[in-house]
Design a protein around this motif. Structure first.
Motif, short mmCIF file in Angstrom:
data_model
loop_
_atom_site.label_atom_id
_atom_site.label_comp_id
_atom_site.label_asym_id
_atom_site.label_seq_id
_atom_site.Cartn_x
_atom_site.Cartn_y
_atom_site.Cartn_z
N ARG A 1 0.84 -1.20 0.00
CA ARG A 1 0.00 0.00 0.00
C ARG A 1 0.88 1.26 0.00
NH1 ARG A 1 -5.00 0.93 3.97
NH2 ARG A 1 -6.06 -0.09 2.28
N ALA A 2 1.90 1.27 0.85
CA ALA A 2 2.80 2.43 0.91
C ALA A 2 3.54 2.62 -0.41
CB ALA A 2 3.78 2.27 2.07
N GLU A 3 4.01 1.53 -1.00
CA GLU A 3 4.73 1.62 -2.27
C GLU A 3 3.83 2.11 -3.40
OE1 GLU A 3 8.07 -1.90 -1.52
OE2 GLU A 3 6.58 -2.16 -3.12
N MET A 4 2.61 1.64 -3.43
CA MET A 4 1.67 2.07 -4.48
C MET A 4 1.29 3.54 -4.31
SD MET A 4 1.53 -0.44 -6.52
CE MET A 4 0.18 -0.03 -7.62
N GLN A 5 1.15 3.99 -3.06
CA GLN A 5 0.86 5.40 -2.82
C GLN A 5 2.05 6.26 -3.25
OE1 GLN A 5 -0.20 5.36 1.35
NE2 GLN A 5 -2.37 5.11 0.91
N GLN A 6 3.26 5.80 -2.96
CA GLN A 6 4.46 6.55 -3.37
C GLN A 6 4.56 6.57 -4.90
OE1 GLN A 6 6.62 8.33 -1.41
NE2 GLN A 6 7.30 9.07 -3.39
N ARG A 7 4.23 5.47 -5.52
CA ARG A 7 4.27 5.40 -6.98
C ARG A 7 3.28 6.40 -7.59
NH1 ARG A 7 4.38 -0.37 -10.04
NH2 ARG A 7 4.96 0.43 -12.06
N GLU A 8 2.11 6.51 -6.99
CA GLU A 8 1.11 7.47 -7.47
C GLU A 8 1.59 8.91 -7.27
OE1 GLU A 8 -2.33 9.15 -9.10
OE2 GLU A 8 -1.44 7.17 -9.32
N ARG A 9 2.21 9.19 -6.12
CA ARG A 9 2.76 10.54 -5.89
C ARG A 9 3.85 10.86 -6.91
NH1 ARG A 9 1.87 9.22 -0.37
NH2 ARG A 9 3.97 8.38 -0.14
N ASP A 10 4.72 9.89 -7.19
CA ASP A 10 5.78 10.10 -8.17
C ASP A 10 5.19 10.36 -9.55
OD1 ASP A 10 7.61 9.69 -6.15
OD2 ASP A 10 8.09 7.62 -6.75
N ARG A 11 4.13 9.62 -9.90
CA ARG A 11 3.48 9.82 -11.20
C ARG A 11 2.88 11.22 -11.29
NH1 ARG A 11 -1.04 10.54 -13.35
NH2 ARG A 11 -2.25 10.30 -11.46
N ARG A 12 2.26 11.68 -10.20
CA ARG A 12 1.66 13.02 -10.19
C ARG A 12 2.72 14.11 -10.31
NH1 ARG A 12 -3.29 13.44 -5.93
NH2 ARG A 12 -4.68 12.05 -7.04
N ARG A 13 3.83 13.93 -9.62
CA ARG A 13 4.92 14.93 -9.72
C ARG A 13 5.45 14.99 -11.13
NH1 ARG A 13 6.73 12.76 -4.62
NH2 ARG A 13 5.89 14.07 -3.01
N ALA A 14 5.65 13.81 -11.74
CA ALA A 14 6.16 13.76 -13.12
C ALA A 14 5.19 14.42 -14.09
CB ALA A 14 6.43 12.31 -13.52
N ALA A 15 3.89 14.32 -13.81
CA ALA A 15 2.87 14.90 -14.67
C ALA A 15 2.66 16.38 -14.38
CB ALA A 15 1.56 14.14 -14.53
N GLY A 16 3.34 16.90 -13.35
CA GLY A 16 3.19 18.31 -13.01
C GLY A 16 2.07 18.59 -12.04
#
Length: 180
Positions: free
Chosen positions: A161-176
């Protein structure tokens, strides 16, 4: 020295009247300067503490859902298949399988041989994050076979769960996008 003690009735320096000191502008200026320095230092420390307190409060608020989720997961205490784990985490099963198979990540969770079911990495089994179960099934001819299946343990579910949440945050940062 004894004559001085008899004369002043004290040992050492004669007592000084503070009111006389405050009438001296030099001493008064020095006292005010010291007080101003001390006040500014304390204000700066308070400002730093206020910032630290604000940061600590933000961290606590950010981690509150994680702690609640962890408590919820640990209370169940049961192993679940990867598809059910995806539902509990709130991500599509395909995304969780992709994440768990990712060999470019820090440490993959599972691997899959062509035409065979997934297998858990031994390091994940040793850390009580995954387990490998033998599951009986019926073949078309009526005989019983045994299939291997990876199950996610409560500790692994929390980490995923923590890894998937971090992955989503990283995706959002990359998308601006920014999640504050």
């Amino acid at each position: 020295m004894l004559p001085e003690i008899r004369k002043t009735r004290s040992f050492g320096v004669a007592p000084v009247d503070p009111l006389n000191l405050l009438q001296d502008p030099t001493i008064l200026r020095q006292l005010l300067g010291d007080f101003a320095e001390q006040t500014m230092r304390l204000q700066e420390e308070n400002r730093a503490l206020g910032i630290d307190l604000t940061c600590a409060t933000a961290v606590i608020e950010n981690q509150e859902p994680i702690v609640e989720a962890y408590a919820e997961i640990v209370e169940t205490g049961e192993a679940v298949c990867i598809t059910d784990a995806a539902k509990l985490i709130g991500v599509p099963p395909s995304a969780l399988f992709e994440h768990m198979r990712d060999q470019a990540g820090d440490e993959p969770w599972i691997y899959c041989r062509t035409g065979r079911p997934e297998v858990a990495f031994q390091t994940r089994i040793n850390r009580d994050e995954l387990d490998q179960k033998a599951v009986p099934y019926k073949r078309p001819d009526g005989s019983v076979g045994i299939r291997s299946m990876v199950v996610v343990l409560p500790r692994g579910l929390f980490i995923l769960r923590a890894e998937m949440q971090q992955r989503e945050r990283d995706r959002r940062r990359a998308a601006g996008e920014f999640d504050l």
